[in-house]
Scaffold this motif. Structure first.
Motif, PDB file in Angstrom:
ATOM      1  N   MET A 157       0.828  -1.188   0.000  1.00  0.00           N
ATOM      2  CA  MET A 157       0.000   0.000   0.000  1.00  0.00           C
ATOM      3  C   MET A 157       0.873   1.252   0.000  1.00  0.00           C
ATOM      4  SD  MET A 157      -3.194   1.005   0.277  1.00  0.00           S
ATOM      5  CE  MET A 157      -4.125   2.371   0.807  1.00  0.00           C
ATOM      6  N   LYS A 158       1.938   1.234   0.796  1.00  0.00           N
ATOM      7  CA  LYS A 158       2.792   2.405   0.897  1.00  0.00           C
ATOM      8  C   LYS A 158       3.547   2.644  -0.407  1.00  0.00           C
ATOM      9  CE  LYS A 158       5.812   4.683   4.118  1.00  0.00           C
ATOM     10  NZ  LYS A 158       6.489   4.621   5.394  1.00  0.00           N
ATOM     11  N   LYS A 159       4.044   1.541  -1.052  1.00  0.00           N
ATOM     12  CA  LYS A 159       4.750   1.694  -2.324  1.00  0.00           C
ATOM     13  C   LYS A 159       3.817   2.238  -3.391  1.00  0.00           C
ATOM     14  CE  LYS A 159       8.432  -1.727  -2.062  1.00  0.00           C
ATOM     15  NZ  LYS A 159       9.009  -2.923  -2.681  1.00  0.00           N
ATOM     16  N   SER A 160       2.593   1.773  -3.387  1.00  0.00           N
ATOM     17  CA  SER A 160       1.610   2.221  -4.377  1.00  0.00           C
ATOM     18  C   SER A 160       1.352   3.719  -4.237  1.00  0.00           C
ATOM     19  CB  SER A 160       0.317   1.435  -4.204  1.00  0.00           C
ATOM     20  OG  SER A 160      -0.670   1.917  -5.073  1.00  0.00           O
ATOM     21  N   ARG A 161       1.239   4.176  -3.000  1.00  0.00           N
ATOM     22  CA  ARG A 161       0.981   5.600  -2.754  1.00  0.00           C
ATOM     23  C   ARG A 161       2.184   6.440  -3.182  1.00  0.00           C
ATOM     24  NH1 ARG A 161      -1.724   7.126   2.704  1.00  0.00           N
ATOM     25  NH2 ARG A 161      -3.518   6.597   1.447  1.00  0.00           N
ATOM     26  N   ILE A 162       3.396   5.957  -2.903  1.00  0.00           N
ATOM     27  CA  ILE A 162       4.604   6.688  -3.279  1.00  0.00           C
ATOM     28  C   ILE A 162       4.720   6.759  -4.798  1.00  0.00           C
ATOM     29  CG2 ILE A 162       7.133   6.602  -3.252  1.00  0.00           C
ATOM     30  CD1 ILE A 162       6.934   5.479  -0.413  1.00  0.00           C
ATOM     31  N   ARG A 163       4.459   5.644  -5.480  1.00  0.00           N
ATOM     32  CA  ARG A 163       4.507   5.644  -6.945  1.00  0.00           C
ATOM     33  C   ARG A 163       3.463   6.575  -7.548  1.00  0.00           C
ATOM     34  NH1 ARG A 163       5.374  -0.711  -8.515  1.00  0.00           N
ATOM     35  NH2 ARG A 163       7.522  -0.841  -7.808  1.00  0.00           N
ATOM     36  N   GLY A 164       2.268   6.585  -6.978  1.00  0.00           N
ATOM     37  CA  GLY A 164       1.215   7.474  -7.467  1.00  0.00           C
ATOM     38  C   GLY A 164       1.592   8.936  -7.305  1.00  0.00           C
ATOM     39  N   THR A 165       2.160   9.255  -6.144  1.00  0.00           N
ATOM     40  CA  THR A 165       2.588  10.628  -5.879  1.00  0.00           C
ATOM     41  C   THR A 165       3.716  11.032  -6.819  1.00  0.00           C
ATOM     42  OG1 THR A 165       1.994  10.361  -3.547  1.00  0.00           O
ATOM     43  CG2 THR A 165       3.435  12.192  -4.094  1.00  0.00           C
ATOM     44  N   LEU A 166       4.664  10.122  -7.027  1.00  0.00           N
ATOM     45  CA  LEU A 166       5.777  10.404  -7.924  1.00  0.00           C
ATOM     46  C   LEU A 166       5.283  10.615  -9.359  1.00  0.00           C
ATOM     47  CD1 LEU A 166       8.815  10.686  -8.280  1.00  0.00           C
ATOM     48  CD2 LEU A 166       8.921   8.222  -8.661  1.00  0.00           C
ATOM     49  N   ALA A 167       4.349   9.789  -9.788  1.00  0.00           N
ATOM     50  CA  ALA A 167       3.793   9.933 -11.135  1.00  0.00           C
ATOM     51  C   ALA A 167       3.070  11.271 -11.289  1.00  0.00           C
ATOM     52  CB  ALA A 167       2.850   8.781 -11.436  1.00  0.00           C
ATOM     53  N   ALA A 168       2.340  11.677 -10.255  1.00  0.00           N
ATOM     54  CA  ALA A 168       1.631  12.953 -10.306  1.00  0.00           C
ATOM     55  C   ALA A 168       2.619  14.120 -10.376  1.00  0.00           C
ATOM     56  CB  ALA A 168       0.720  13.095  -9.099  1.00  0.00           C
ATOM     57  N   VAL A 169       3.703  14.045  -9.624  1.00  0.00           N
ATOM     58  CA  VAL A 169       4.713  15.114  -9.630  1.00  0.00           C
ATOM     59  C   VAL A 169       5.379  15.203 -10.999  1.00  0.00           C
ATOM     60  CG1 VAL A 169       6.955  15.800  -8.672  1.00  0.00           C
ATOM     61  CG2 VAL A 169       5.112  15.084  -7.151  1.00  0.00           C
ATOM     62  N   VAL A 170       5.717  14.046 -11.593  1.00  0.00           N
ATOM     63  CA  VAL A 170       6.346  14.045 -12.913  1.00  0.00           C
ATOM     64  C   VAL A 170       5.389  14.606 -13.961  1.00  0.00           C
ATOM     65  CG1 VAL A 170       7.228  12.534 -14.738  1.00  0.00           C
ATOM     66  CG2 VAL A 170       7.958  12.193 -12.382  1.00  0.00           C
ATOM     67  N   ALA A 171       4.124  14.190 -13.919  1.00  0.00           N
ATOM     68  CA  ALA A 171       3.148  14.688 -14.891  1.00  0.00           C
ATOM     69  C   ALA A 171       2.954  16.193 -14.745  1.00  0.00           C
ATOM     70  CB  ALA A 171       1.823  13.955 -14.709  1.00  0.00           C
TER      71      ALA A 171
END
Length: 86
Positions: A1-15
């Motif tokens: 769950m924590k990795k998924s949230r970090i990846r989602g946040t990272l993807a949002a920042v990159v976008a």
């Protein structure tokens, strides 16, 4: 769950970074004070080259024959109905 949230946040920042970079303005001022290049003149009329001659008569390659085992495809007179599955 924590990795998924970090990846989602990272993807949002990159976008978001890509969107901001694409819509940003160029503040270097490089083209503000420049003048367009001078117009160029078309070249003087040119003459077509002297008429060219076709090469001497050429020979066609020897005729080829189809292998004896080959059969020509049948002529299609009516289309075959096709059912599409979606």
């Amino acid at each position: 769950m924590k990795k998924s949230r970090i990846r989602g946040t990272l993807a949002a920042v990159v976008a978001l970074s890509c969107a901001v970079a694409a819509s940003g303005t160029d503040d270097d001022g490089g083209s503000a004070g420049t003048t367009p290049p001078a117009a160029t003149e078309a070249p003087a009329a040119t003459e077509a080259p002297a008429a060219t001659e076709a090469p001497a008569a050429t020979e066609a390659t020897a005729a080829t024959e189809a292998p004896a085992a080959t059969v020509a495809p049948a002529e299609c007179t009516t289309p075959t109905p096709v059912k599409l599955q979606l």
